[in-house]
Design a protein around this motif. Structure first.
Motif, PDB file in Angstrom:
ATOM      1  N   ARG A  93       0.864  -1.181   0.000  1.00 56.51           N
ATOM      2  CA  ARG A  93       0.000   0.000   0.000  1.00 56.51           C
ATOM      3  C   ARG A  93       0.893   1.220   0.000  1.00 56.51           C
ATOM      4  O   ARG A  93       2.069   1.164   0.339  1.00 56.51           O
ATOM      5  CB  ARG A  93      -0.855   0.027   1.283  1.00 56.51           C
ATOM      6  CG  ARG A  93      -1.828  -1.094   1.397  1.00 56.51           C
ATOM      7  CD  ARG A  93      -3.086  -0.736   0.634  1.00 56.51           C
ATOM      8  NE  ARG A  93      -4.064  -1.780   0.707  1.00 56.51           N
ATOM      9  CZ  ARG A  93      -5.160  -1.716   1.423  1.00 56.51           C
ATOM     10  NH1 ARG A  93      -5.419  -0.673   2.160  1.00 56.51           N
ATOM     11  NH2 ARG A  93      -6.016  -2.701   1.396  1.00 56.51           N
ATOM     12  N   HIS A  96       1.326   6.336   3.155  1.00 56.00           N
ATOM     13  CA  HIS A  96       0.385   7.070   3.991  1.00 56.00           C
ATOM     14  C   HIS A  96      -0.813   6.203   4.347  1.00 56.00           C
ATOM     15  O   HIS A  96      -1.362   6.324   5.436  1.00 56.00           O
ATOM     16  CB  HIS A  96      -0.052   8.375   3.326  1.00 56.00           C
ATOM     17  CG  HIS A  96      -0.938   8.216   2.130  1.00 56.00           C
ATOM     18  ND1 HIS A  96      -0.427   7.973   0.879  1.00 56.00           N
ATOM     19  CD2 HIS A  96      -2.276   8.257   2.017  1.00 56.00           C
ATOM     20  CE1 HIS A  96      -1.434   7.873   0.020  1.00 56.00           C
ATOM     21  NE2 HIS A  96      -2.561   8.036   0.675  1.00 56.00           N
ATOM     22  N   ARG A  97      -1.221   5.285   3.492  1.00 53.19           N
ATOM     23  CA  ARG A  97      -2.327   4.392   3.824  1.00 53.19           C
ATOM     24  C   ARG A  97      -1.915   3.417   4.925  1.00 53.19           C
ATOM     25  O   ARG A  97      -2.710   3.097   5.795  1.00 53.19           O
ATOM     26  CB  ARG A  97      -2.783   3.626   2.598  1.00 53.19           C
ATOM     27  CG  ARG A  97      -3.535   4.482   1.619  1.00 53.19           C
ATOM     28  CD  ARG A  97      -4.061   3.664   0.495  1.00 53.19           C
ATOM     29  NE  ARG A  97      -4.693   4.521  -0.500  1.00 53.19           N
ATOM     30  CZ  ARG A  97      -4.965   4.150  -1.720  1.00 53.19           C
ATOM     31  NH1 ARG A  97      -4.677   2.928  -2.118  1.00 53.19           N
ATOM     32  NH2 ARG A  97      -5.536   4.983  -2.556  1.00 53.19           N
ATOM     33  N   ARG A  99       0.282   3.984   7.291  1.00 58.37           N
ATOM     34  CA  ARG A  99       0.319   4.735   8.550  1.00 58.37           C
ATOM     35  C   ARG A  99      -1.083   4.994   9.075  1.00 58.37           C
ATOM     36  O   ARG A  99      -1.328   4.917  10.271  1.00 58.37           O
ATOM     37  CB  ARG A  99       1.080   6.047   8.360  1.00 58.37           C
ATOM     38  CG  ARG A  99       2.573   5.856   8.301  1.00 58.37           C
ATOM     39  CD  ARG A  99       3.274   7.183   8.435  1.00 58.37           C
ATOM     40  NE  ARG A  99       3.000   8.057   7.315  1.00 58.37           N
ATOM     41  CZ  ARG A  99       3.820   8.260   6.300  1.00 58.37           C
ATOM     42  NH1 ARG A  99       4.971   7.659   6.262  1.00 58.37           N
ATOM     43  NH2 ARG A  99       3.502   9.080   5.333  1.00 58.37           N
ATOM     44  N   GLU A 100      -2.005   5.295   8.172  1.00 57.99           N
ATOM     45  CA  GLU A 100      -3.386   5.530   8.605  1.00 57.99           C
ATOM     46  C   GLU A 100      -3.979   4.260   9.206  1.00 57.99           C
ATOM     47  O   GLU A 100      -4.662   4.309  10.223  1.00 57.99           O
ATOM     48  CB  GLU A 100      -4.234   6.001   7.423  1.00 57.99           C
ATOM     49  CG  GLU A 100      -3.927   7.413   6.988  1.00 57.99           C
ATOM     50  CD  GLU A 100      -4.653   7.799   5.715  1.00 57.99           C
ATOM     51  OE1 GLU A 100      -5.392   6.950   5.166  1.00 57.99           O
ATOM     52  OE2 GLU A 100      -4.490   8.945   5.276  1.00 57.99           O
ATOM     53  N   ALA A 101      -3.713   3.120   8.598  1.00 58.34           N
ATOM     54  CA  ALA A 101      -4.230   1.852   9.120  1.00 58.34           C
ATOM     55  C   ALA A 101      -3.630   1.556  10.492  1.00 58.34           C
ATOM     56  O   ALA A 101      -4.332   1.091  11.392  1.00 58.34           O
ATOM     57  CB  ALA A 101      -3.910   0.714   8.149  1.00 58.34           C
ATOM     58  N   ALA A 103      -2.618   3.721  12.660  1.00 54.51           N
ATOM     59  CA  ALA A 103      -3.191   4.650  13.631  1.00 54.51           C
ATOM     60  C   ALA A 103      -4.596   4.227  14.043  1.00 54.51           C
ATOM     61  O   ALA A 103      -4.986   4.349  15.194  1.00 54.51           O
ATOM     62  CB  ALA A 103      -3.217   6.068  13.052  1.00 54.51           C
ATOM     63  N   ARG A 104      -5.375   3.699  13.100  1.00 58.64           N
ATOM     64  CA  ARG A 104      -6.742   3.275  13.409  1.00 58.64           C
ATOM     65  C   ARG A 104      -6.771   2.010  14.259  1.00 58.64           C
ATOM     66  O   ARG A 104      -7.550   1.897  15.190  1.00 58.64           O
ATOM     67  CB  ARG A 104      -7.518   3.020  12.118  1.00 58.64           C
ATOM     68  CG  ARG A 104      -8.024   4.269  11.440  1.00 58.64           C
ATOM     69  CD  ARG A 104      -9.033   3.930  10.364  1.00 58.64           C
ATOM     70  NE  ARG A 104      -8.535   2.967   9.388  1.00 58.64           N
ATOM     71  CZ  ARG A 104      -7.840   3.269   8.286  1.00 58.64           C
ATOM     72  NH1 ARG A 104      -7.567   4.529   8.042  1.00 58.64           N
ATOM     73  NH2 ARG A 104      -7.437   2.351   7.457  1.00 58.64           N
TER      74      ARG A 104
END
Length: 111
Positions: A93, A96-97, A99-101, A103-104
């Protein structure tokens, strides 16, 4: 934090050694790979102005550049696919995707 260049074509970056919890200061010489244009760690040395180690490094710390530049290291974030936990079904991926995952849901984003 970038500091003055030591050699032509390299950039010196002051950072902290990642091998153990002591937190010794190291200076990484960063060079561009002529074939790919990507940055890579070329050399590690002790940071003489760091209060923890005053420029001295252990064997592991002095080989940090070798570890960082080793072939086979991930070049992009990996996120587990829809397969079962622990499977090798992984997809690349964008960073940034990934890192977002993480964080969630930090537990699911681990590799």
């Amino acid at each position: 934090m970038p500091v003055a260049s030591r050699d032509s074509g390299t950039e010196a970056v002051r950072t902290v050694c990642s091998y153990c919890g002591v937190g010794c200061g190291i200076v990484l010489d960063i060079a561009r790979d002529p074939a790919t244009g990507l940055r890579r760690a070329a050399k590690a040395s002790g940071d003489k102005s760091h209060p923890t180690n005053f420029g001295r490094l252990c064997t592991k710390g002095s080989t940090s550049a070798d570890m960082l530049a080793a072939p086979g290291r991930a070049t992009a974030a990996l996120v587990r696919g829809a397969g079962r936990r622990g499977s090798r079904d992984r997809r690349r991926r964008r960073r940034h995707r990934g890192r977002e995952a993480a964080a969630r849901d930090p537990g699911r984003a681990r590799s």
